[in-house]
Design a protein around this motif. Structure first.
Motif, PDB file in Angstrom:
ATOM      1  N   ILE A 216      11.835  72.049  19.489  1.00 19.97           N
ATOM      2  CA  ILE A 216      11.646  71.478  20.827  1.00 19.97           C
ATOM      3  C   ILE A 216      10.901  70.149  20.737  1.00 19.97           C
ATOM      4  N   LYS A 217       9.879  70.097  19.906  1.00 22.56           N
ATOM      5  CA  LYS A 217       9.121  68.851  19.735  1.00 22.56           C
ATOM      6  C   LYS A 217      10.013  67.755  19.146  1.00 22.56           C
ATOM      7  N   LEU A 218      10.808  68.103  18.140  1.00 28.57           N
ATOM      8  CA  LEU A 218      11.704  67.137  17.503  1.00 28.57           C
ATOM      9  C   LEU A 218      12.689  66.558  18.515  1.00 28.57           C
ATOM     10  N   ILE A 219      13.264  67.426  19.339  1.00 33.10           N
ATOM     11  CA  ILE A 219      14.226  66.972  20.343  1.00 33.10           C
ATOM     12  C   ILE A 219      13.527  66.125  21.406  1.00 33.10           C
ATOM     13  N   ALA A 220      12.326  66.536  21.806  1.00 35.24           N
ATOM     14  CA  ALA A 220      11.571  65.777  22.814  1.00 35.24           C
ATOM     15  C   ALA A 220      11.289  64.356  22.329  1.00 35.24           C
ATOM     16  N   LYS A 221      10.953  64.210  21.060  1.00 32.61           N
ATOM     17  CA  LYS A 221      10.672  62.879  20.507  1.00 32.61           C
ATOM     18  C   LYS A 221      11.910  61.992  20.577  1.00 32.61           C
ATOM     19  N   GLN A 222      13.075  62.577  20.336  1.00 32.55           N
ATOM     20  CA  GLN A 222      14.318  61.802  20.384  1.00 32.55           C
ATOM     21  C   GLN A 222      14.703  61.455  21.824  1.00 32.55           C
TER      22      GLN A 222
ATOM     23  N   VAL B  31       5.480  66.585  25.797  1.00 31.84           N
ATOM     24  CA  VAL B  31       5.956  67.516  24.770  1.00 31.84           C
ATOM     25  C   VAL B  31       6.078  66.796  23.430  1.00 31.84           C
ATOM     26  N   ALA B  32       6.608  65.585  23.471  1.00 31.72           N
ATOM     27  CA  ALA B  32       6.829  64.816  22.241  1.00 31.72           C
ATOM     28  C   ALA B  32       5.525  64.528  21.501  1.00 31.72           C
ATOM     29  N   SER B  33       4.441  64.358  22.241  1.00 37.01           N
ATOM     30  CA  SER B  33       3.157  64.011  21.618  1.00 37.01           C
ATOM     31  C   SER B  33       2.259  65.226  21.385  1.00 37.01           C
ATOM     32  N   ALA B  34       2.688  66.392  21.834  1.00 41.12           N
ATOM     33  CA  ALA B  34       1.858  67.597  21.725  1.00 41.12           C
ATOM     34  C   ALA B  34       1.849  68.150  20.304  1.00 41.12           C
ATOM     35  N   ARG B  35       0.793  68.851  19.975  1.00 41.31           N
ATOM     36  CA  ARG B  35       0.758  69.585  18.715  1.00 41.31           C
ATOM     37  C   ARG B  35       1.763  70.735  18.789  1.00 41.31           C
ATOM     38  N   VAL B  36       2.359  71.048  17.664  1.00 43.58           N
ATOM     39  CA  VAL B  36       3.328  72.140  17.619  1.00 43.58           C
ATOM     40  C   VAL B  36       2.672  73.450  18.055  1.00 43.58           C
ATOM     41  N   SER B  37       1.415  73.643  17.695  1.00 47.52           N
ATOM     42  CA  SER B  37       0.710  74.883  18.043  1.00 47.52           C
ATOM     43  C   SER B  37       0.599  75.065  19.556  1.00 47.52           C
ATOM     44  N   ARG B  38       0.478  73.962  20.279  1.00 51.37           N
ATOM     45  CA  ARG B  38       0.401  74.037  21.745  1.00 51.37           C
ATOM     46  C   ARG B  38       1.745  74.473  22.327  1.00 51.37           C
TER      47      ARG B  38
END
Length: 230
Positions: free
Chosen positions: A102-108, A77-84
């Motif tokens: 969701i992406k921002l939280i996944a990266k953290q 999720v952290a490395s996925a494109r936001v569009s995905r």
């Protein structure tokens, strides 16, 4: 639970809150509400909490099912494109707002040595502080996550609960999240807080609605200074 003064909450106010919650619990069935039966991983619980905002349960279930099929790890999720991510969670609505979050939280979370399990081992104040320190996670999201992920005996406050309590005179116009949470928790037994949380939300959605509240059917009408007269 006794009815002495607790954290600035008076006896009469606690009695009122207790009566409100008691009547709501008798009028709303929450036996089929919840996501615990899905056996979610901690990060999936957090995603479900985010997806649940400003949508209904059926849409959350559809979006969560799609998300779980699409992504198998926090790192993915952290490395996925936001569009995905947007495509995966589209059934929940507001996907353009929720996907970047969701992406921002996944990266953290992906940077934590043991992921969210690391936070779940902490005492409540520390766990909530750790979650709330992450960008994209506020106190309500942190509380709901802890309530579901590890049975934390907390009573999270959402917009429906705020509205109900303001109309009933329990919450002031400028009441903040933590103040109202403490008030309600002071009058609700710890083991009943999750049920009360779910029931109050359902009550706000179905009876004490933002527009056209159904005051004529409300079990709290005689207690409510804001009731609309027919």
């Amino acid at each position: 639970m006794g009815l002495g003064k607790v954290a600035g909450v008076g006896v009469e106010e606690r009695r009122l809150i207790s009566e409100i919650v008691s009547r709501v619990l008798k009028s709303v069935d929450v036996s089929s509400i919840g996501i615990r039966s899905l056996n979610l991983k901690p990060f999936e619980v957090l995603v479900a909490v985010i997806l649940s905002q400003k949508t209904n349960r059926e849409n959350v279930r559809k979006a969560l099912e799609s998300f779980r099929k699409e992504f198998k790890s926090v790192e993915e999720v952290a490395s996925a494109r936001v569009s995905r991510i947007e495509r995966a969670i589209r059934p929940a609505g507001l996907w353009r707002m929720k996907a970047p979050r969701i992406k921002l939280i996944a990266k953290q979370v992906s940077k934590l040595e043991n992921g969210l399990d690391e936070i779940l081992k902490l005492p409540y104040p520390e766990a909530k502080k750790a979650l709330s320190s992450m960008k994209g996670i506020g106190p309500k999201t942190a509380d709901v996550f802890l309530m579901i992920a590890r049975d934390e005996q907390v009573l999270p406050i959402d917009t429906h609960i705020f509205r109900v309590m303001r109309r009933l005179g329990v919450a002031g116009e400028r009441e903040d999240y933590e103040s109202l949470r403490v008030k309600l928790e002071s009058a609700v037994e710890p083991e009943m807080r999750m049920t009360a949380h779910l029931a109050l939300i359902e009550f706000g959605r179905s009876i004490c609605k933002a527009r056209n509240p159904r005051c004529g059917e409300c079990p709290l009408a005689e207690l409510c200074p804001s009731k609309v007269k027919a």
